[in-house]
Design a protein around this motif. Structure first.
Motif, mmCIF file in Angstrom:
data_model
loop_
_atom_site.group_PDB
_atom_site.id
_atom_site.type_symbol
_atom_site.label_atom_id
_atom_site.label_comp_id
_atom_site.label_asym_id
_atom_site.label_seq_id
_atom_site.Cartn_x
_atom_site.Cartn_y
_atom_site.Cartn_z
ATOM 1 N N CYS A 67 4.916 18.121 -3.186
ATOM 2 C CA CYS A 67 5.461 19.148 -2.283
ATOM 3 C C CYS A 67 4.577 19.309 -1.045
ATOM 4 O O CYS A 67 5.082 19.419 0.078
ATOM 5 N N VAL A 68 3.280 19.314 -1.232
ATOM 6 C CA VAL A 68 2.355 19.444 -0.106
ATOM 7 C C VAL A 68 2.450 18.225 0.818
ATOM 8 O O VAL A 68 2.474 18.365 2.049
ATOM 9 N N LEU A 69 2.527 17.033 0.242
ATOM 10 C CA LEU A 69 2.660 15.819 1.057
ATOM 11 C C LEU A 69 3.943 15.856 1.885
ATOM 12 O O LEU A 69 3.943 15.493 3.062
ATOM 13 N N ILE A 70 5.023 16.296 1.277
ATOM 14 C CA ILE A 70 6.290 16.396 2.001
ATOM 15 C C ILE A 70 6.180 17.441 3.113
ATOM 16 O O ILE A 70 6.622 17.214 4.239
ATOM 17 N N PHE A 71 5.564 18.569 2.811
ATOM 18 C CA PHE A 71 5.391 19.613 3.822
ATOM 19 C C PHE A 71 4.581 19.093 5.009
ATOM 20 O O PHE A 71 4.935 19.325 6.167
ATOM 21 N N ASN A 72 3.489 18.366 4.734
ATOM 22 C CA ASN A 72 2.684 17.790 5.818
ATOM 23 C C ASN A 72 3.499 16.817 6.661
ATOM 24 O O ASN A 72 3.361 16.778 7.885
ATOM 25 N N ALA A 73 4.341 16.024 6.008
ATOM 26 C CA ALA A 73 5.200 15.098 6.745
ATOM 27 C C ALA A 73 6.171 15.857 7.635
ATOM 28 O O ALA A 73 6.404 15.474 8.787
ATOM 29 N N ARG B 208 0.835 -1.203 0.000
ATOM 30 C CA ARG B 208 0.000 0.000 0.000
ATOM 31 C C ARG B 208 0.870 1.253 0.000
ATOM 32 O O ARG B 208 0.599 2.205 -0.731
ATOM 33 N N VAL B 209 1.913 1.241 0.818
ATOM 34 C CA VAL B 209 2.839 2.369 0.842
ATOM 35 C C VAL B 209 3.491 2.523 -0.533
ATOM 36 O O VAL B 209 3.567 3.620 -1.077
ATOM 37 N N GLY B 210 3.937 1.411 -1.097
ATOM 38 C CA GLY B 210 4.609 1.448 -2.387
ATOM 39 C C GLY B 210 3.728 1.938 -3.520
ATOM 40 O O GLY B 210 4.158 2.713 -4.368
ATOM 41 N N VAL B 211 2.481 1.511 -3.529
ATOM 42 C CA VAL B 211 1.585 1.900 -4.620
ATOM 43 C C VAL B 211 1.137 3.354 -4.485
ATOM 44 O O VAL B 211 0.826 4.007 -5.473
ATOM 45 N N LEU B 212 1.127 3.882 -3.281
ATOM 46 C CA LEU B 212 0.674 5.256 -3.060
ATOM 47 C C LEU B 212 1.810 6.263 -2.982
ATOM 48 O O LEU B 212 1.573 7.445 -2.755
ATOM 49 N N MET C 118 6.671 9.515 0.717
ATOM 50 C CA MET C 118 6.075 8.343 1.352
ATOM 51 C C MET C 118 5.933 8.498 2.855
ATOM 52 O O MET C 118 5.223 7.721 3.482
ATOM 53 N N LEU C 119 6.581 9.486 3.443
ATOM 54 C CA LEU C 119 6.583 9.614 4.896
ATOM 55 C C LEU C 119 5.189 9.718 5.507
ATOM 56 O O LEU C 119 4.895 9.016 6.476
ATOM 57 N N PRO C 120 4.279 10.543 4.980
ATOM 58 C CA PRO C 120 2.947 10.579 5.601
ATOM 59 C C PRO C 120 2.202 9.249 5.460
ATOM 60 O O PRO C 120 1.466 8.852 6.363
ATOM 61 N N ILE C 121 2.397 8.563 4.346
ATOM 62 C CA ILE C 121 1.735 7.278 4.138
ATOM 63 C C ILE C 121 2.319 6.239 5.092
ATOM 64 O O ILE C 121 1.594 5.461 5.714
ATOM 65 N N LEU C 122 3.650 6.235 5.223
ATOM 66 C CA LEU C 122 4.316 5.326 6.162
ATOM 67 C C LEU C 122 3.843 5.584 7.581
ATOM 68 O O LEU C 122 3.559 4.645 8.328
ATOM 69 N N PRO D 278 4.855 -2.802 -6.158
ATOM 70 C CA PRO D 278 3.987 -1.905 -6.935
ATOM 71 C C PRO D 278 4.777 -0.992 -7.876
ATOM 72 O O PRO D 278 4.393 -0.811 -9.023
ATOM 73 N N SER D 279 5.876 -0.442 -7.386
ATOM 74 C CA SER D 279 6.695 0.434 -8.237
ATOM 75 C C SER D 279 7.249 -0.329 -9.421
ATOM 76 O O SER D 279 7.263 0.178 -10.549
ATOM 77 N N PHE D 280 7.716 -1.532 -9.182
ATOM 78 C CA PHE D 280 8.255 -2.352 -10.258
ATOM 79 C C PHE D 280 7.200 -2.585 -11.340
ATOM 80 O O PHE D 280 7.458 -2.411 -12.532
#
Length: 180
Positions: free
Chosen positions: A120-126, A13-17, A25-29, A87-89
């Motif tokens: 950028c927004v996802l990284i900022f939230n993390a 799930r982390v990989g696909v999102l 990936m930090l907020p998803i993790l 998922p990335s593969f």
């Protein structure tokens, strides 16, 4: 076996999102590992993330390996790693087969421009979430400020920052213990 499957699915799930690389990936993790499954604390996740950044390889893979190993040993590390990369593969293989056919289209270029802003927004939230659990007193604020300024104004390796801040953390915490 169920725990291994849970590890694989959570990291898949982390990989696909995860769009935009390791930082995105930090907020998803954090949601999957800390909030949903309670496999690590915020502090442990940040430690794994920091170590993952300093070790060779992709941050997402390294972090998955550390958490999987913590939960189920070497097999858990392997399963979590496979979960995050699978998922990335698959997605990259599918895109690579067709990218040359549509990469010059304006709609594709515009879509990627929008995705970059979202990342950028996802990284900022993390960063905001990490800030709340990391910068907890004057000492950690000083360390943060030093690393921030050092990373903005120099080309020093992130490994050097991690080593220096680890030493600073040891010194600061030892000084706090002595003053109690």
């Amino acid at each position: 076996m169920k725990e291994l499957m849970d590890l694989f699915i959570a990291f898949a799930r982390v990989g696909v999102l995860t769009f935009g690389g390791g930082y995105a990936m930090l907020p998803i993790l954090q949601r999957e590992i800390v909030e949903k499954n309670d496999w690590a604390t915020d502090e442990e996740l940040m430690d794994y993330y920091a170590i993952g950044q300093c070790t060779p390889g992709v941050i997402a893979v390294n972090t998955a390996t550390f958490i999987g190993q913590k939960k189920k040993g070497i097999v858990g590390g392997i399963v979590a790693t496979l979960g995050v990369v699978m998922p990335s593969f698959i997605i990259i293989t599918a895109i690579a087969a067709f990218i040359s056919n549509f990469s010059d289209l304006a709609i594709v270029k515009n879509a990627f421009a929008g995705v970059r802003v979202c990342v950028c927004v996802l990284i900022f939230n993390a960063v905001v979430k990490l800030w709340k659990s990391s910068v907890v007193d004057k000492a950690t604020l000083i360390i943060f400020t030093g690393v921030f300024l050092g990373s903005v104004f120099t080309d020093l390796s992130p490994i050097l920052f991690v080593v220096i801040t680890a030493i600073a953390g040891i010194i600061v915490k030892n000084m706090e213990v002595k003053h109690q």
